[in-house]
Design a protein around this motif. Sequence first.
Motif, short mmCIF file in Angstrom:
data_model
loop_
_atom_site.label_atom_id
_atom_site.label_comp_id
_atom_site.label_asym_id
_atom_site.label_seq_id
_atom_site.Cartn_x
_atom_site.Cartn_y
_atom_site.Cartn_z
N GLY A 49 0.78 -1.24 0.00
CA GLY A 49 0.00 0.00 0.00
C GLY A 49 0.81 1.28 0.00
N TYR A 50 2.09 1.19 -0.36
CA TYR A 50 2.96 2.37 -0.40
C TYR A 50 3.07 2.95 -1.80
CZ TYR A 50 5.05 1.23 4.18
OH TYR A 50 5.27 0.97 5.51
N GLU A 51 3.18 4.25 -1.88
CA GLU A 51 3.57 4.94 -3.10
C GLU A 51 4.93 5.57 -2.81
OE1 GLU A 51 2.91 5.27 -6.25
OE2 GLU A 51 1.23 3.92 -6.06
N ILE A 52 5.75 5.70 -3.83
CA ILE A 52 7.09 6.29 -3.68
C ILE A 52 7.13 7.60 -4.44
CG2 ILE A 52 9.55 5.99 -4.13
CD1 ILE A 52 9.08 2.95 -3.97
N ILE A 53 7.69 8.62 -3.81
CA ILE A 53 7.90 9.92 -4.45
C ILE A 53 9.32 10.37 -4.12
CG2 ILE A 53 7.16 12.33 -4.66
CD1 ILE A 53 4.44 11.44 -3.46
N GLY A 54 10.10 10.68 -5.15
CA GLY A 54 11.44 11.22 -4.95
C GLY A 54 11.43 12.72 -5.19
N VAL A 55 12.24 13.44 -4.42
CA VAL A 55 12.33 14.90 -4.57
C VAL A 55 13.80 15.31 -4.57
CG1 VAL A 55 11.70 17.16 -3.62
CG2 VAL A 55 10.15 15.20 -3.30
N SER A 56 14.17 16.13 -5.54
CA SER A 56 15.50 16.73 -5.56
C SER A 56 15.39 18.10 -6.22
CB SER A 56 16.50 15.85 -6.32
OG SER A 56 16.50 16.14 -7.70
N PRO A 57 16.44 18.91 -6.12
CA PRO A 57 16.39 20.23 -6.75
C PRO A 57 16.62 20.22 -8.26
CG PRO A 57 18.37 20.03 -5.38
CD PRO A 57 17.60 18.76 -5.23
N ASP A 58 16.79 19.05 -8.86
CA ASP A 58 16.96 18.96 -10.31
C ASP A 58 15.67 19.36 -11.02
OD1 ASP A 58 19.66 17.82 -10.46
OD2 ASP A 58 18.75 16.06 -9.53
N ASP A 59 15.77 19.76 -12.29
CA ASP A 59 14.58 20.17 -13.04
C ASP A 59 13.89 18.96 -13.69
OD1 ASP A 59 16.02 19.57 -15.38
OD2 ASP A 59 16.51 21.66 -15.78
N GLU A 60 12.74 19.22 -14.31
CA GLU A 60 11.93 18.16 -14.93
C GLU A 60 12.71 17.37 -15.98
OE1 GLU A 60 8.19 19.68 -16.60
OE2 GLU A 60 8.39 21.31 -15.15
N LYS A 61 13.47 18.07 -16.83
CA LYS A 61 14.22 17.39 -17.90
C LYS A 61 15.23 16.42 -17.31
CE LYS A 61 13.96 20.64 -21.72
NZ LYS A 61 14.67 21.66 -22.48
N SER A 62 15.93 16.86 -16.27
CA SER A 62 16.91 15.99 -15.62
C SER A 62 16.22 14.76 -15.04
CB SER A 62 17.64 16.77 -14.51
OG SER A 62 18.53 15.91 -13.83
N HIS A 63 15.07 14.98 -14.38
CA HIS A 63 14.31 13.86 -13.81
C HIS A 63 13.83 12.91 -14.90
CE1 HIS A 63 14.52 15.14 -9.78
NE2 HIS A 63 13.39 15.82 -9.67
N GLN A 64 13.38 13.46 -16.03
CA GLN A 64 12.89 12.62 -17.13
C GLN A 64 14.01 11.73 -17.66
OE1 GLN A 64 9.53 12.41 -18.57
NE2 GLN A 64 10.61 10.54 -19.10
N LYS A 65 15.19 12.30 -17.87
CA LYS A 65 16.33 11.52 -18.35
C LYS A 65 16.72 10.45 -17.34
CE LYS A 65 18.38 15.19 -21.14
NZ LYS A 65 19.42 16.22 -21.16
N PHE A 66 16.73 10.82 -16.06
CA PHE A 66 17.09 9.90 -14.98
C PHE A 66 16.08 8.74 -14.93
CE2 PHE A 66 17.33 9.36 -10.11
CZ PHE A 66 18.50 8.62 -10.16
N ALA A 67 14.79 9.07 -14.96
CA ALA A 67 13.74 8.04 -14.90
C ALA A 67 13.80 7.13 -16.11
CB ALA A 67 12.37 8.71 -14.78
N ASP A 68 14.01 7.71 -17.30
CA ASP A 68 14.09 6.91 -18.52
C ASP A 68 15.32 5.99 -18.51
OD1 ASP A 68 11.78 8.09 -19.47
OD2 ASP A 68 12.82 9.41 -20.90
N LYS A 69 16.44 6.53 -18.11
CA LYS A 69 17.70 5.79 -18.11
C LYS A 69 17.63 4.54 -17.23
CE LYS A 69 22.67 6.54 -17.31
NZ LYS A 69 23.66 7.56 -16.92
N PHE A 70 16.95 4.68 -16.06
CA PHE A 70 16.91 3.57 -15.11
C PHE A 70 15.54 2.91 -14.98
CE2 PHE A 70 20.56 6.15 -13.87
CZ PHE A 70 21.55 5.19 -13.91
#
Length: 149
Positions: free
Chosen positions: A64-85
């Motif tokens: 029943g858990y959801e995961i949310i990560g937060v960092s000061p990186d922008d959306e594009k950086s997060h998109q590349k990071f999420a896609d890569k891994f």
Amino acid sequence: MANLKEGDKAPVFKGINQKGETISLGEYKGKKVVLYFYPKDNTPGCTAESCNLNDNYGAFQAKGYEIIGVSPDDEKSHQKFADKFGLQFNLIADTEKEILEAYGVWGEKKMYGKTYMGVNRTTFIIDEDGVIEKIIAKVDTKDHASQII
């Protein structure tokens, strides 16, 4: 800087994820949330932590858990990071550091004798009613899932 402790109401937040969608804590009422704060996309510790959580995502969802990560990186950086891994959960871009400051994880750090401002890697487990159940300040990046479950 907030000084949150277990049992406190989790600060509400709203932010933009890697897909450009607005995500808020209120959307997760009735679910447990693993809210993890990390310094930077594509760095060794942050990659190990995010991938470990992602590898165990099914187990988190089953409980029943959801995961949310937060960092000061922008959306594009997060998109590349999420896609890569192949990350399956939301990563919030907190470029203004509003969520980081609300949770008290943006602060002074020291490395190699230099002092600078940065993200203090911390995870908050938030219950179904929006109350902080657990705070993990000493994160084991390679095996973070077992610290939580």
